[in-house]
Structures are given as C-alpha cells and as structure tokens.
Scaffold this motif. Structure first.
Motif, PDB file in Angstrom:
ATOM      1  N   GLU A 198       0.570  -1.256  -0.028  1.00  0.00           N
ATOM      2  CA  GLU A 198       0.143   0.126   0.028  1.00  0.00           C
ATOM      3  C   GLU A 198       0.658   0.983  -0.099  1.00  0.00           C
ATOM      4  O   GLU A 198       0.774   2.222  -0.611  1.00  0.00           O
ATOM      5  N   LEU A 199       2.000   1.085   0.427  1.00  0.00           N
ATOM      6  CA  LEU A 199       2.585   2.217   1.200  1.00  0.00           C
ATOM      7  C   LEU A 199       3.339   2.412  -0.814  1.00  0.00           C
ATOM      8  O   LEU A 199       3.614   3.722  -1.501  1.00  0.00           O
ATOM      9  N   ALA A 200       4.351   1.847  -1.493  1.00  0.00           N
ATOM     10  CA  ALA A 200       4.472   1.383  -2.608  1.00  0.00           C
ATOM     11  C   ALA A 200       3.205   2.068  -3.699  1.00  0.00           C
ATOM     12  O   ALA A 200       3.578   2.736  -4.603  1.00  0.00           O
ATOM     13  N   ALA A 201       1.839   1.841  -3.331  1.00  0.00           N
ATOM     14  CA  ALA A 201       0.796   1.702  -4.540  1.00  0.00           C
ATOM     15  C   ALA A 201       0.735   3.479  -4.640  1.00  0.00           C
ATOM     16  O   ALA A 201       0.697   4.533  -5.169  1.00  0.00           O
ATOM     17  N   THR A 202       0.775   4.200  -3.427  1.00  0.00           N
ATOM     18  CA  THR A 202       0.367   5.382  -2.659  1.00  0.00           C
ATOM     19  C   THR A 202       1.854   6.500  -2.664  1.00  0.00           C
ATOM     20  O   THR A 202       1.277   7.483  -3.900  1.00  0.00           O
ATOM     21  N   LEU A 203       2.934   6.557  -2.355  1.00  0.00           N
ATOM     22  CA  LEU A 203       3.719   6.889  -3.295  1.00  0.00           C
ATOM     23  C   LEU A 203       3.988   6.678  -4.349  1.00  0.00           C
ATOM     24  O   LEU A 203       4.423   8.222  -5.556  1.00  0.00           O
ATOM     25  N   ASP A 204       4.216   5.878  -5.238  1.00  0.00           N
ATOM     26  CA  ASP A 204       4.306   5.908  -6.737  1.00  0.00           C
ATOM     27  C   ASP A 204       2.651   6.359  -7.807  1.00  0.00           C
ATOM     28  O   ASP A 204       2.904   6.891  -8.611  1.00  0.00           O
ATOM     29  N   LYS A 205       1.570   6.516  -6.975  1.00  0.00           N
ATOM     30  CA  LYS A 205       0.382   7.386  -7.077  1.00  0.00           C
ATOM     31  C   LYS A 205       1.020   9.003  -7.094  1.00  0.00           C
ATOM     32  O   LYS A 205       0.741  10.118  -7.900  1.00  0.00           O
ATOM     33  N   HIS A 206       2.158   9.206  -5.887  1.00  0.00           N
ATOM     34  CA  HIS A 206       2.660  10.271  -6.190  1.00  0.00           C
ATOM     35  C   HIS A 206       3.401  11.005  -6.810  1.00  0.00           C
ATOM     36  O   HIS A 206       3.880  12.060  -6.475  1.00  0.00           O
ATOM     37  N   GLY A 207       3.822   9.828  -7.242  1.00  0.00           N
ATOM     38  CA  GLY A 207       5.027  10.745  -8.347  1.00  0.00           C
ATOM     39  C   GLY A 207       6.346  10.293  -7.707  1.00  0.00           C
ATOM     40  O   GLY A 207       7.490  10.655  -9.030  1.00  0.00           O
ATOM     41  N   HIS A 208       6.386   9.381  -7.091  1.00  0.00           N
ATOM     42  CA  HIS A 208       7.713   9.549  -6.052  1.00  0.00           C
ATOM     43  C   HIS A 208       8.504   8.131  -7.195  1.00  0.00           C
ATOM     44  O   HIS A 208       6.822   6.912  -8.143  1.00  0.00           O
ATOM     45  N   ASP A 209       9.651   8.026  -7.724  1.00  0.00           N
ATOM     46  CA  ASP A 209      10.363   6.354  -8.356  1.00  0.00           C
ATOM     47  C   ASP A 209      10.200   4.706  -7.078  1.00  0.00           C
ATOM     48  O   ASP A 209      11.419   5.964  -6.128  1.00  0.00           O
ATOM     49  N   ILE A 210       9.775   4.682  -7.156  1.00  0.00           N
ATOM     50  CA  ILE A 210       9.805   3.592  -5.856  1.00  0.00           C
ATOM     51  C   ILE A 210      10.120   2.171  -6.593  1.00  0.00           C
ATOM     52  O   ILE A 210       9.841   1.345  -8.173  1.00  0.00           O
ATOM     53  N   SER A 211      11.319   1.603  -5.744  1.00  0.00           N
ATOM     54  CA  SER A 211      11.668   0.169  -5.683  1.00  0.00           C
ATOM     55  C   SER A 211      11.039  -0.639  -5.012  1.00  0.00           C
ATOM     56  O   SER A 211      11.162  -0.571  -3.790  1.00  0.00           O
ATOM     57  N   VAL A 212      10.688  -2.135  -4.969  1.00  0.00           N
ATOM     58  CA  VAL A 212      10.483  -2.823  -3.566  1.00  0.00           C
ATOM     59  C   VAL A 212      10.856  -3.831  -4.152  1.00  0.00           C
ATOM     60  O   VAL A 212      11.141  -4.784  -4.474  1.00  0.00           O
ATOM     61  N   ILE A 213      11.442  -4.684  -3.000  1.00  0.00           N
ATOM     62  CA  ILE A 213      12.596  -5.858  -2.416  1.00  0.00           C
ATOM     63  C   ILE A 213      11.257  -6.636  -1.547  1.00  0.00           C
ATOM     64  O   ILE A 213      10.883  -6.238  -1.143  1.00  0.00           O
ATOM     65  N   ASP A 214      10.902  -7.612  -2.360  1.00  0.00           N
ATOM     66  CA  ASP A 214      10.568  -8.368  -1.098  1.00  0.00           C
ATOM     67  C   ASP A 214      11.356  -9.918  -1.655  1.00  0.00           C
ATOM     68  O   ASP A 214      11.406 -10.773  -2.751  1.00  0.00           O
ATOM     69  N   LYS A 215      11.242 -10.861  -0.477  1.00  0.00           N
ATOM     70  CA  LYS A 215      12.051 -12.424  -0.400  1.00  0.00           C
ATOM     71  C   LYS A 215      10.695 -13.659  -0.862  1.00  0.00           C
ATOM     72  O   LYS A 215      11.165 -14.624  -2.186  1.00  0.00           O
ATOM     73  N   ASP A 216      10.113 -13.064  -1.839  1.00  0.00           N
ATOM     74  CA  ASP A 216       8.704 -14.216  -1.857  1.00  0.00           C
ATOM     75  C   ASP A 216       8.059 -13.297  -3.141  1.00  0.00           C
ATOM     76  O   ASP A 216       7.045 -11.801  -3.082  1.00  0.00           O
ATOM     77  N   GLU A 217       8.535 -13.501  -4.160  1.00  0.00           N
ATOM     78  CA  GLU A 217       7.622 -13.548  -5.429  1.00  0.00           C
ATOM     79  C   GLU A 217       6.237 -12.631  -5.691  1.00  0.00           C
ATOM     80  O   GLU A 217       6.112 -11.391  -6.396  1.00  0.00           O
ATOM     81  N   ASN A 218       5.620 -13.404  -5.021  1.00  0.00           N
ATOM     82  CA  ASN A 218       4.245 -13.592  -5.018  1.00  0.00           C
ATOM     83  C   ASN A 218       3.941 -12.443  -4.274  1.00  0.00           C
ATOM     84  O   ASN A 218       2.434 -12.079  -4.403  1.00  0.00           O
ATOM     85  N   SER A 219       4.797 -12.229  -3.166  1.00  0.00           N
ATOM     86  CA  SER A 219       3.886 -11.349  -2.636  1.00  0.00           C
ATOM     87  C   SER A 219       3.524  -9.542  -3.271  1.00  0.00           C
ATOM     88  O   SER A 219       2.705  -8.726  -3.353  1.00  0.00           O
ATOM     89  N   PHE A 220       4.188  -9.434  -4.866  1.00  0.00           N
ATOM     90  CA  PHE A 220       4.127  -8.884  -6.002  1.00  0.00           C
ATOM     91  C   PHE A 220       2.988  -9.029  -6.295  1.00  0.00           C
ATOM     92  O   PHE A 220       1.976  -7.717  -6.793  1.00  0.00           O
TER      93      PHE A 220
END
Length: 206
Positions: free
Chosen positions: A14-36
């Motif tokens: 939710e944080l990534a989606a919100t900041l992305d909509k605000h125009g920031h360049d977002i990168s996300v790391i997770d150990k589980d590919e399904n989390s994306f």
C-alpha cells in the motif's frame, strides 16, 4: 524522489502504491515473488526478489541512488538490519523502519533511524476505546512531520454505513476501525459496515 521499500506485504504494497501515485520513483524488495501480486496493476515502479539485507540485492534494487528507504517487513530484526545497512553502508539520508517492539525502536532512534511504531498507536487507541475516554487525540512524529490520530465512537449517522460515506477534512483519512477487540486497518476496512459501539481512528497530518 527515489524510494526503496523493503517488504511487500499489506503495509509495503500500500505504501508503494501510494507513493507511486504521488509521482515518486519506487523500488520494492521482497524475498517472496508472489508478494508483488499485492501491488496494483498500474504500479509503475520496480520489483526485486531477494533477501533485503543482501548487499547485491540492495544494489540491484537501486539503493545506491535512492533518497529514502522504508523497511516495513513483518520482522523487526530484518527491518533494523536493513535500515542499518542503508544508513551506515550506503549513506541513505532518510531511513525509516517499522518496529513493533518499543524497546528496539528506542535503540534505532539512537542510531538516527526514524521509527514508525504501530504498537504505540494501537496501545493508545485501544486504551482509549476500552476505558471509554470518548474522543481522544494523540500525535506521532516522523522526522520533521507529525500526524494526529483521533479516536472516536462511530457517530449515529454513520451506523450501518462504510468509510466511503465519511465526509473527511482536508488531509484526513480513516486509519483503522475498532470492532470490539479487533482492530481493522485502512487496507482492509473500506467495506466494513460500521456498527453502534465501533471506534474510528482517523489520521491527519498536523
């Protein structure tokens, strides 16, 4: 702003989606590919699969050029380690970590890591609800920003309605709904029908 988010669970996605909509360049790391899969279809940022305390993984995700890092996995120790690596090894200026253990949070603050501690907020709100304190307001500070959290019983005119029926003030959002002993957070409460005796927790930038 280039922002790296560690963890793509309910909070991270939710944080990534919100900041992305605000125009920031977002990168996300997770150990589980399904989390994306929790990210919205229109998410325009980048995702990296791997252990977030691995330097090579962090580099692939762009930590060397990021302006801020938010570690919000469900593991306090992982968040602390990722935050330390970002601040001390890669020199990231703004580093935030979600910490449930208040004692660990205090230690992190001494290291210059900004802490978001949901435990403190939940305890404060729960006490207010259980002790029938009526409307209460508490404030949490994040770096040079402050957020006011107001807890109040559901008004009679909102009984039987949902979050979509609330007339919000500017900059205000519904953070959580307390239904008896259960606290339902913003990512889950959009379709909750309010009942008499429920408590609403609002967040508003101070």
């Amino acid at each position: 702003m280039n922002i790296l988010i560690i963890g793509c669970g309910r909070v991270g996605s939710e944080l990534a989606a919100t900041l992305d909509k605000h125009g920031h360049d977002i990168s996300v790391i997770d150990k589980d590919e399904n989390s994306f899969d929790m990210l919205p279809d229109d998410f325009s940022g980048f995702t990296t699969v791997g252990i977030p305390i691995d330097r090579d993984v962090l580099k692939r995700a762009g930590i060397e050029s990021c302006d801020a890092l938010c570690a919000v996995t469900g593991n306090d120790n992982m968040n602390v380690m990722a935050a330390q690596i970002a601040a001390q090894i890669f020199g990231v200026e703004k580093v935030f970590a979600r910490i449930r253990d208040i004692s660990k949070g205090r230690i992190c603050e001494q290291m210059g890591i900004h802490i978001v501690c949901p435990t403190s907020l939940v305890v404060s709100s729960a006490c207010a609800a259980m002790e029938d304190q009526g409307q209460t307001t508490s404030r949490l500070s994040f770096e040079n920003h402050s957020v006011n959290f107001t807890t109040m019983e559901v008004p009679k005119e909102l009984v039987g309605k949902t979050a979509h029926d609330i007339e919000y003030e500017l900059g205000e959002m519904l953070f959580a709904v307390m239904c008896g002993s259960e606290m339902i957070f913003s990512s889950q409460n959009s379709n909750i029908v309010f009942a008499e005796g429920d408590k609403l927790v609002f967040a508003k930038k101070a």
